[in-house]
Design a protein around this motif. Structure first.
Motif, PDB file in Angstrom:
ATOM      1  N   PHE A  90      40.929  35.695  42.263  1.00  0.00           N
ATOM      2  CA  PHE A  90      41.300  34.420  42.568  1.00  0.00           C
ATOM      3  C   PHE A  90      40.208  33.515  43.255  1.00  0.00           C
ATOM      4  O   PHE A  90      39.303  33.555  43.561  1.00  0.00           O
ATOM      5  CB  PHE A  90      42.568  34.630  43.795  1.00  0.00           C
ATOM      6  N   GLY A  91      40.694  32.217  42.529  1.00  0.00           N
ATOM      7  CA  GLY A  91      39.806  31.040  42.914  1.00  0.00           C
ATOM      8  C   GLY A  91      40.445  29.866  43.036  1.00  0.00           C
ATOM      9  O   GLY A  91      41.503  29.373  42.398  1.00  0.00           O
ATOM     10  N   ASN A  92      40.013  28.847  43.932  1.00  0.00           N
ATOM     11  CA  ASN A  92      40.579  27.500  44.279  1.00  0.00           C
ATOM     12  C   ASN A  92      40.291  26.934  42.871  1.00  0.00           C
ATOM     13  O   ASN A  92      38.925  26.935  42.263  1.00  0.00           O
ATOM     14  CB  ASN A  92      39.918  26.879  45.233  1.00  0.00           C
ATOM     15  N   ARG A 124      44.103  30.195  41.469  1.00  0.00           N
ATOM     16  CA  ARG A 124      44.369  30.430  40.287  1.00  0.00           C
ATOM     17  C   ARG A 124      43.565  31.683  39.874  1.00  0.00           C
ATOM     18  O   ARG A 124      42.761  32.233  40.597  1.00  0.00           O
ATOM     19  CB  ARG A 124      43.714  29.444  39.142  1.00  0.00           C
ATOM     20  N   ILE A 125      44.129  32.523  38.818  1.00  0.00           N
ATOM     21  CA  ILE A 125      43.554  33.872  38.608  1.00  0.00           C
ATOM     22  C   ILE A 125      42.234  33.374  37.847  1.00  0.00           C
ATOM     23  O   ILE A 125      41.888  32.529  36.864  1.00  0.00           O
ATOM     24  CB  ILE A 125      44.522  34.603  37.498  1.00  0.00           C
ATOM     25  N   VAL A 126      41.255  34.449  38.269  1.00  0.00           N
ATOM     26  CA  VAL A 126      39.944  34.454  37.664  1.00  0.00           C
ATOM     27  C   VAL A 126      39.757  36.110  37.319  1.00  0.00           C
ATOM     28  O   VAL A 126      39.999  37.068  38.022  1.00  0.00           O
ATOM     29  CB  VAL A 126      38.759  34.224  38.533  1.00  0.00           C
ATOM     30  N   ARG A 127      39.255  36.322  35.892  1.00  0.00           N
ATOM     31  CA  ARG A 127      39.226  37.657  35.431  1.00  0.00           C
ATOM     32  C   ARG A 127      37.754  38.103  34.879  1.00  0.00           C
ATOM     33  O   ARG A 127      37.003  37.175  34.571  1.00  0.00           O
ATOM     34  CB  ARG A 127      40.215  37.772  34.334  1.00  0.00           C
ATOM     35  N   GLY A 128      37.273  39.306  34.886  1.00  0.00           N
ATOM     36  CA  GLY A 128      36.351  40.051  34.288  1.00  0.00           C
ATOM     37  C   GLY A 128      35.091  40.055  35.006  1.00  0.00           C
ATOM     38  O   GLY A 128      34.387  40.829  34.517  1.00  0.00           O
ATOM     39  N   GLY A 129      35.123  39.699  36.349  1.00  0.00           N
ATOM     40  CA  GLY A 129      33.968  39.836  37.022  1.00  0.00           C
ATOM     41  C   GLY A 129      32.570  38.927  36.374  1.00  0.00           C
ATOM     42  O   GLY A 129      32.799  38.489  35.473  1.00  0.00           O
ATOM     43  N   TRP A 186      48.678  30.936  38.376  1.00  0.00           N
ATOM     44  CA  TRP A 186      48.799  30.890  39.745  1.00  0.00           C
ATOM     45  C   TRP A 186      48.692  32.320  40.217  1.00  0.00           C
ATOM     46  O   TRP A 186      49.515  33.249  39.579  1.00  0.00           O
ATOM     47  CB  TRP A 186      49.850  30.189  40.366  1.00  0.00           C
ATOM     48  N   LYS A 187      48.031  32.670  41.292  1.00  0.00           N
ATOM     49  CA  LYS A 187      48.201  34.038  41.792  1.00  0.00           C
ATOM     50  C   LYS A 187      49.441  34.336  42.129  1.00  0.00           C
ATOM     51  O   LYS A 187      50.074  33.589  42.674  1.00  0.00           O
ATOM     52  CB  LYS A 187      47.231  34.333  42.923  1.00  0.00           C
ATOM     53  N   GLY A 188      50.006  35.441  41.717  1.00  0.00           N
ATOM     54  CA  GLY A 188      51.422  35.956  42.059  1.00  0.00           C
ATOM     55  C   GLY A 188      51.225  37.545  42.176  1.00  0.00           C
ATOM     56  O   GLY A 188      50.504  38.243  41.504  1.00  0.00           O
TER      57      GLY A 188
END
Length: 342
Positions: free
Chosen positions: A322-324, A301-306, A280-282
């Motif tokens: 971040f993404g739903n 939730r966290i999304v990474r890397g582009g 989760w985003k924090g």
């Protein structure tokens, strides 16, 4: 004293003699043929179940010491063979985050990753995903790249959990995720397309040997090159074109692994498809963290890397998005990790 008159070899016996110093009496004797010592190849040979090292002595008899692999999930515990497609990420410490720009990346803080883990060298491909799962809404198409070696997209965070457990079960591993105590995704019901409190309450068995999403800290540590880090802006280089597909050099996703890997042999950690992480985003904290797993609850939730559809700034190893968990876009994909079992 005995004097050797013919050296023994692996092919023939030798001989020796001695002469009496008083009467010149000569005595001869045989030297036994040398026992053969096999020299084995450095590389292991693998036929899907068994492994062995073949002798390189040229004899017709093949000496192999054949034995069955015993896997800890990815690697054989008896030899150095590893399942193709995964890289070992040794434990270590690193500086997580960035003080440049976006507040969500701040502050820089110390993080310790205390356990080795395996990470997929590539983003999960469409071919791998479709072996176990079906798409809930849209299907990959030619507009965004369609084929077995393209990264999977149109997958939500919820979809990624299903894939992890289905693949784990298919490969005889212990699934990591459970919902209401059940690890079999076929009993979870239809993957939701709107926020779902039951799915959001999923539990993870962090010690299981099955597949799961990386934590945000694991992802950034691996993207930075772990203990081998050269401290580059992107995963493996300061030159975006060497390592990433982004909007400046791509108009859609490309086959995985076509750019340069980072120090750990991981491809497309920058650019390509955005990658779901488990957290989760924090907000970041200033104090040092050990194996952080994100906020206890949240909405995104966290999304990474582009991705291929974003500018290079998003592809930086420190950049957070971040993404739903319901979002299944043409930009979202993922890669999996697996615990090292001691």
């Amino acid at each position: 004293e005995w004097i050797t008159t013919k050296e023994a070899t692996e092919e023939t016996a030798g001989s020796k003699e001695r002469v009496c110093t008083v009467c010149n009496y000569k005595e001869t004797a045989e030297i036994a043929q040398l026992a053969h010592t096999h020299t084995f190849a450095i590389e292991w040979t693998y036929d899907g179940t068994y492994h062995w090292k073949v002798a390189t002595c040229g004899h017709k008899e093949e000496v192999s010491g054949k034995a069955e692999h015993t896997f800890d999930g990815i690697a054989c515990t008896e030899c150095d063979y590893e399942i193709e497609g995964f890289a070992l990420i040794p434990a270590g410490t690193f500086k997580m985050g960035s003080d440049a720009g976006y507040d969500a990346n701040k502050p820089i803080h110390d993080v310790a990753i205390t356990k080795d883990f395996y990470m997929g060298k590539y983003e999960v491909t469409q071919g791998e995903y479709e072996k176990y799962c079906e798409y809930v809404e849209k299907l990959p198409n030619s507009s965004y790249g369609e084929g077995d070696n393209y990264p999977v997209y149109y997958v939500s965070w919820y979809d990624a959990l299903v894939y992890c457990n289905k693949r784990s079960i298919a490969e005889g591993l212990t699934p990591c995720y459970s919902i209401n105590g059940e690890t079999d995704p076929s009993k979870w019901g239809t993957v939701p397309t709107s926020p779902d409190s039951t799915r959001d309450a999923v539990e993870c068995d962090w010690g299981a040997n099955g597949y799961r999403l990386p934590t945000e800290a694991e992802w950034e540590y691996a993207a930075r090159g772990g203990k081998l880090s050269q401290k580059t802006k992107y995963a493996g280089s300061n030159n975006i074109d060497e390592v990433a597909w982004v909007e400046d050099n791509a108009d859609k996703p490309q086959n995985v692994g076509t750019k340069k890997a980072n120090e750990l042999g991981l491809y497309d950690m920058s650019g390509g498809a955005e990658e779901w992480c488990s957290d989760w985003k924090g907000d970041y904290k200033e104090e040092a963290q050990t194996d952080p797993k994100g906020a206890e609850k949240g909405t995104v939730r966290i999304v990474r890397g582009g991705s291929w559809n974003q500018c290079s700034n998003y592809a930086r190893v420190a950049y957070r998005q971040f993404g739903n968990p319901t979002v299944a876009s043409e930009e979202n994909g993922f890669r999996v990790v697996c615990e090292v079992q001691k």
